[in-house]
Scaffold this active site. Sequence first.
Site, PDB file in Angstrom:
ATOM      1  N   ASP A 100      43.568  42.206  40.815  1.00  0.00           N
ATOM      2  CA  ASP A 100      42.871  41.283  39.587  1.00  0.00           C
ATOM      3  C   ASP A 100      42.826  39.925  39.950  1.00  0.00           C
ATOM      4  O   ASP A 100      43.618  39.531  40.988  1.00  0.00           O
ATOM      5  CB  ASP A 100      43.862  41.668  38.336  1.00  0.00           C
ATOM      6  CG  ASP A 100      45.145  41.433  38.442  1.00  0.00           C
ATOM      7  OD1 ASP A 100      45.736  41.336  39.531  1.00  0.00           O
ATOM      8  OD2 ASP A 100      45.817  40.768  37.474  1.00  0.00           O
ATOM      9  N   GLU A 145      48.522  42.693  37.429  1.00  0.00           N
ATOM     10  CA  GLU A 145      49.574  41.573  37.692  1.00  0.00           C
ATOM     11  C   GLU A 145      49.882  40.270  36.645  1.00  0.00           C
ATOM     12  O   GLU A 145      50.384  39.875  36.129  1.00  0.00           O
ATOM     13  CB  GLU A 145      49.686  41.284  39.069  1.00  0.00           C
ATOM     14  CG  GLU A 145      51.024  40.612  39.493  1.00  0.00           C
ATOM     15  CD  GLU A 145      51.114  39.055  39.297  1.00  0.00           C
ATOM     16  OE1 GLU A 145      52.241  38.824  39.398  1.00  0.00           O
ATOM     17  OE2 GLU A 145      50.058  38.364  39.132  1.00  0.00           O
ATOM     18  N   GLU A 146      48.380  39.835  36.494  1.00  0.00           N
ATOM     19  CA  GLU A 146      48.254  38.587  36.013  1.00  0.00           C
ATOM     20  C   GLU A 146      48.546  38.822  34.301  1.00  0.00           C
ATOM     21  O   GLU A 146      48.384  37.914  33.498  1.00  0.00           O
ATOM     22  CB  GLU A 146      46.702  37.941  36.238  1.00  0.00           C
ATOM     23  CG  GLU A 146      46.482  37.930  37.665  1.00  0.00           C
ATOM     24  CD  GLU A 146      47.176  36.664  38.263  1.00  0.00           C
ATOM     25  OE1 GLU A 146      47.985  36.092  37.357  1.00  0.00           O
ATOM     26  OE2 GLU A 146      47.063  36.168  39.298  1.00  0.00           O
TER      27      GLU A 146
END
Length: 436
Positions: A100, A145-146
Site C-alpha cells: 500500500d 501497513e500505512e
Amino acid sequence: MAPQLDGYFSKVDELSSHFIDRLSKAVAIPSISSEAARRPDVVRMGEWLQTELKALGAEVEMRPLGKQPDHPELDLPPVVLARYGRDKSKRTILVYGHYDDGRMFGRGSTDDKGPVLGWLNAIEAHQKAGVDFPVNLLMCFEGMEEYGSEGLEELIEKEGKGYFADADAVCISDNYWLGTEKPCLTYGLRGCNYYSVEISGPGADLHSGVFGGTAQEPMTDLVRVLGSLVDTHGKIQIPGIMEQVAAVTADEESLYDNISFTMDNLHESLGSKTTIFEDKKPTLMARWRYPSLSVHGVEGAFSAPGAKTVIPAKVIGKFSIRTVPDMDIDQTNECVYKFHTGKWWVASPNHWNFRAAGKAVERVWGVQPDFTREGGSIPVTLTFEQATGKNVLLLPMGSSTDGAHSINEKLDKKNYIEGIKLLGAYLHYVAEEQQI
Ligand code: BES
Ligand code: ZN
C-alpha cells in the site's frame, strides 16, 4: 570463502531497465490504504503482485483478512503469502513488506513497493543468470501497513507455527538510510500509540456573528487541549510519560558519535533548518530512544482557503505518541483515549542474520553499515519476532531524502538496482553463514 556473486550482479545490471519498468507499473497503481475509495486499487495491487510472483514460479496464497473494523462495509485487502523453494538443506528466510502507499499522496516508490519488488527481482536475476537460489523464501506482503496493519497481527500469530514455521530468520525492508551515502542495518523501532479527542457542543455549526461570544466553542477548547500536550521544544507535558523511559547507559553514550549522520543530512531531509536541537547526539537520541508527541490534524475544522466565519459544532483532534523502551502501553494510555497502538521493538544485532546483512552491505556498497534504531514504526515487526521466535533484521533500500509519504516520494535508481543486489547478496551470505 565469499560467495560467487558476479554472475548475479551483472544480471541485475543487465535487467535494470526491466526492473525499473516493473517498479513504474507498481507505482502507477494508487493503492492508498487510508482512502476507502481507493480500496479497489489496493486489491488490484495485491493481485498484480500475485501474478508477478506466480510468473516467477512462487507458490502464492491470497489470504482474506475480513472486514475493516472501523469501516465494516469495507473488505480489508488480502495478504499475499508466497513460498519460493522447498529445499530442506537450505535455510529459510521470511521477508515482509507492504504494497500500500502512504497517507494521501505517497507514491510508494521507496515505501515500500521498491523494496518489495527487490525480492522479486532478486529471484528473477538468479533464474536468468542460472545461479542457484541460496535459500528458501517465505514472503508476506500486506496492503494495510500505512493504516496500522489491520488484521495482520492475528494472521502472523496464527501462522508463526504454521505457514511461517520453517523460517530461520526474518528480514524486513521497510525503512531508510540515515543519510544519502551510507547504508545501515536497523535493530530498533519506536512504537506508535494513536489517539483522537472529540469535542462537541452546539447541535449544529453556528454563525460566529450571531453566536460568537455567547456559545462555548469546541474548536477553541480543542486547540487548548492539543496545545497542552507538548511544548515547543518537543517536551511531552503529560505527566507519567517521561518517567517510564529507560535510563541512558554508559555503553549507549558512546554509540551516537560513531554513526555517520550530520545535521546537514537532517536539514536536507527537512528542506529547512528548523530543528529542535543543534547537535547530532541529542537529535539521534530524540529520534531513537525518547518518546515524541505529534499533532496530526483536526477533523471537522474549516480548512479550505479563504475566510469563513463558521463555528464548527464538533471537531476531532488527532495526535500520536511514539513510544520507547521501557514504556508500557496501558500505563501510557491511562491519560489518553486509546485509538490504536503498536509496541516499540529493539533486537540484538549480534546474530547471524545481521552478520550476513553486514557482509552483503560491505560487498555491494564497499562500506560497513551503521547499526541504527529508527523513530518510525512497523507494528508487525515485534509480532513476527514473537510468533516465529526468530531474529528480525531491518534492511533498508532507500535513503534519507526519499521523502516517504510526501507528494514527491522517490527512490533513486542506484539505491533500487544496488538494493536488489544487496537483497540477493544478503541471502547468499545467510546461506554461507550456515556452513561456518
Ligand atoms: N516505512 C515506515 C516505517 C518507518 C518510518 C521506518 C520511519 C523507519 C523510519 C512505515 O511504512 C510507516 O510509515 N509506518 C507507520 C505505522 C503507523 C501507521 C502505526 C508510521 O510509522 O507512521
Ligand atoms: Zn513502509
